[in-house]
Write an enzyme that holds these catalytic residues in place. Structure first.
Site, PDB file in Angstrom:
ATOM      1  N   CYS A  73      -1.282   2.159   1.770  1.00 44.67           N
ATOM      2  CA  CYS A  73      -1.791   0.788   1.797  1.00 44.67           C
ATOM      3  C   CYS A  73      -0.749  -0.245   1.409  1.00 44.67           C
ATOM      4  O   CYS A  73      -0.937  -1.448   1.621  1.00 44.67           O
ATOM      5  CB  CYS A  73      -2.995   0.662   0.864  1.00 44.67           C
ATOM      6  SG  CYS A  73      -2.588   0.941  -0.882  1.00 44.67           S
TER       7      CYS A  73
ATOM      8  N   GLY B  91      -8.325  14.274  -2.847  1.00 45.71           N
ATOM      9  CA  GLY B  91      -9.528  14.867  -2.260  1.00 45.71           C
ATOM     10  C   GLY B  91     -10.726  13.954  -2.134  1.00 45.71           C
ATOM     11  O   GLY B  91     -11.842  14.436  -1.915  1.00 45.71           O
ATOM     12  N   GLY B  92     -10.530  12.643  -2.226  1.00 41.75           N
ATOM     13  CA  GLY B  92     -11.655  11.727  -2.111  1.00 41.75           C
ATOM     14  C   GLY B  92     -12.385  11.845  -0.784  1.00 41.75           C
ATOM     15  O   GLY B  92     -13.626  11.855  -0.740  1.00 41.75           O
TER      16      GLY B  92
ATOM     17  N   SER C   3      -6.559   8.129   5.188  1.00 43.48           N
ATOM     18  CA  SER C   3      -6.392   6.971   4.323  1.00 43.48           C
ATOM     19  C   SER C   3      -4.900   6.715   4.186  1.00 43.48           C
ATOM     20  O   SER C   3      -4.282   7.072   3.179  1.00 43.48           O
ATOM     21  CB  SER C   3      -7.037   7.233   2.953  1.00 43.48           C
ATOM     22  OG  SER C   3      -6.907   6.110   2.115  1.00 43.48           O
TER      23      SER C   3
ATOM     24  N   ILE D  84       3.998  13.798   7.659  1.00 39.03           N
ATOM     25  CA  ILE D  84       3.125  13.693   8.831  1.00 39.03           C
ATOM     26  C   ILE D  84       3.915  13.334  10.081  1.00 39.03           C
ATOM     27  O   ILE D  84       3.514  13.704  11.198  1.00 39.03           O
ATOM     28  CB  ILE D  84       1.994  12.681   8.542  1.00 39.03           C
ATOM     29  CG1 ILE D  84       0.984  13.313   7.560  1.00 39.03           C
ATOM     30  CG2 ILE D  84       1.294  12.216   9.813  1.00 39.03           C
ATOM     31  CD1 ILE D  84      -0.120  12.395   7.101  1.00 39.03           C
TER      32      ILE D  84
END
Length: 349
Positions: free
Chosen positions: A81, A16-17, A78, A59
């Site tokens: 990474c 939830g950032g 986000s 997704i």
């Protein structure tokens, strides 16, 4: 004139950032759908945002028709990474973990109702990737104006090094109120406040009081000190910087985050001198320094998660560190949203 809240789609929502950053920005907006496949992250997200529709699904399975129906005005994301990080395999667009992001870009190309605002966060290194080049190509085809940034929380007064890549984009005719560049900016544009460098707060502002027994549980074990002392990044309460915390913090040593010296009366240089003179056979001198890991709550604080953020009681310490290591700095994203991306929108503050 009264405006309806912006409809936000939060991809790779994690713990939830992005949602907290949006709330902190003061923009009149509502997350109408969040997406993540990680069950542990979703458990934490639901605990903190019980009213937000959260979709635990791949997704890659999201269709153009489904996204179209959500009528998203804002895309926040986000993406993974690992394909771009210096500690990863750097496989870039050949890494399967990039597939979902490439799929989203394909969806964006085909949408009739495209979001007016987009924010993307990733690690440093993304800016030189083939995936980034494909992203820019898609944005140009869709008639977005964009600006990239490479920023770290220390530039915002937070004593934590966490260099990250950010891309902000606006759909024509929306535009930025400064001259954009084709290279990532490493500071905020002139005339935009919110950055406080070089006035960085000391770590004591983020260290939580705890009992001796609580502190003991976080102490770096003597066997770890004996083997890895030379590569530990040791900080004190008055330090104004600590290393980036990764998902392996607390379980691996090198490059995963700093440790805190609790015994302020101990002399760090003298302790290391005794350790080296002892032929590295004993870590007794280092044990006296009471070196401990930062608690997950302290790491969350350095990432600027608000006080009301909590991990459910059944989320283990290891899971907490992993989830925080994959998260972002809430304050940095909030400043980018408020000062740059949404400068053309009504604010609630």
């Amino acid at each position: 004139m009264e405006h309806s809240p912006l409809r936000v789609l939060e991809f790779y929502s994690g713990i939830g950032g992005l949602h907290y950053a949006l709330m902190s920005s003061g923009v009149e907006a509502s997350v109408v759908a969040a997406f993540d496949i990680n069950t542990s992250a979703n458990h934490v997200y639901r605990s903190n945002f019980p009213r937000t529709p959260l979709c635990q699904r791949n997704i890659c399975g999201l269709t153009v028709e489904y996204i179209e129906q959500l009528r998203g005005d804002v895309f926040l994301m986000s993406p993974p990474c690992q394909p771009f990080t210096r500690q990863g395999n750097k496989a870039d667009d050949k890494d399967n973990r990039t597939n979902s992001f490439l799929h989203l870009l394909d969806v964006l190309l085909k949408l009739v109702h495209k979001p007016g605002h987009v924010l993307i966060e990733n690690v440093q290194g993304f800016e030189v990737s083939a995936t980034r080049d494909h992203l820019i190509t898609v944005l140009m085809k869709c008639r977005y104006t964009y600006q990239e940034f490479l920023l770290t929380p220390t530039q915002f007064g937070i004593p934590n090094s966490r260099m990250r890549y950010y891309l902000l984009a606006k759909l024509t005719p929306l535009k930025f109120h400064f001259t954009t560049t084709d290279k990532p900016m490493t500071i905020l544009p002139d005339g935009i406040d919110g950055i406080t460098e070089p006035c960085v707060a000391p770590l004591c502002n983020f260290i939580q009081p705890m009992s001796c027994s609580e502190e003991d549980k976080l102490l770096v074990p003597p066997e770890v000190l004996l083997r890895y002392a030379s590569i530990l990044d040791i900080v004190q309460e008055d330090s104004t910087q600590c290393c980036c915390f990764t998902k392996a913090y607390g379980h691996y040593v090198e490059g995963t985050g700093s440790v805190l010296q609790c015994n302020s009366d101990g002399n760090l240089e003298e302790a290391f001198r005794e350790y080296l003179l002892g032929g590295k056979k004993s870590a007794d001198s280092l044990v006296k320094l009471r070196l401990r890991y930062f608690s997950s709550a302290e790491v969350a604080g350095l990432l600027w998660f608000p006080a009301q953020f909590q991990f459910p009681c059944n989320v283990t310490s290891k899971q907490q560190y992993r989830l925080l290591g994959n998260s972002l700095n809430v304050h940095v994203v909030s400043v980018l949203l408020y000062r740059i991306l949404f400068n053309d929108c009504d604010k609630t503050t």
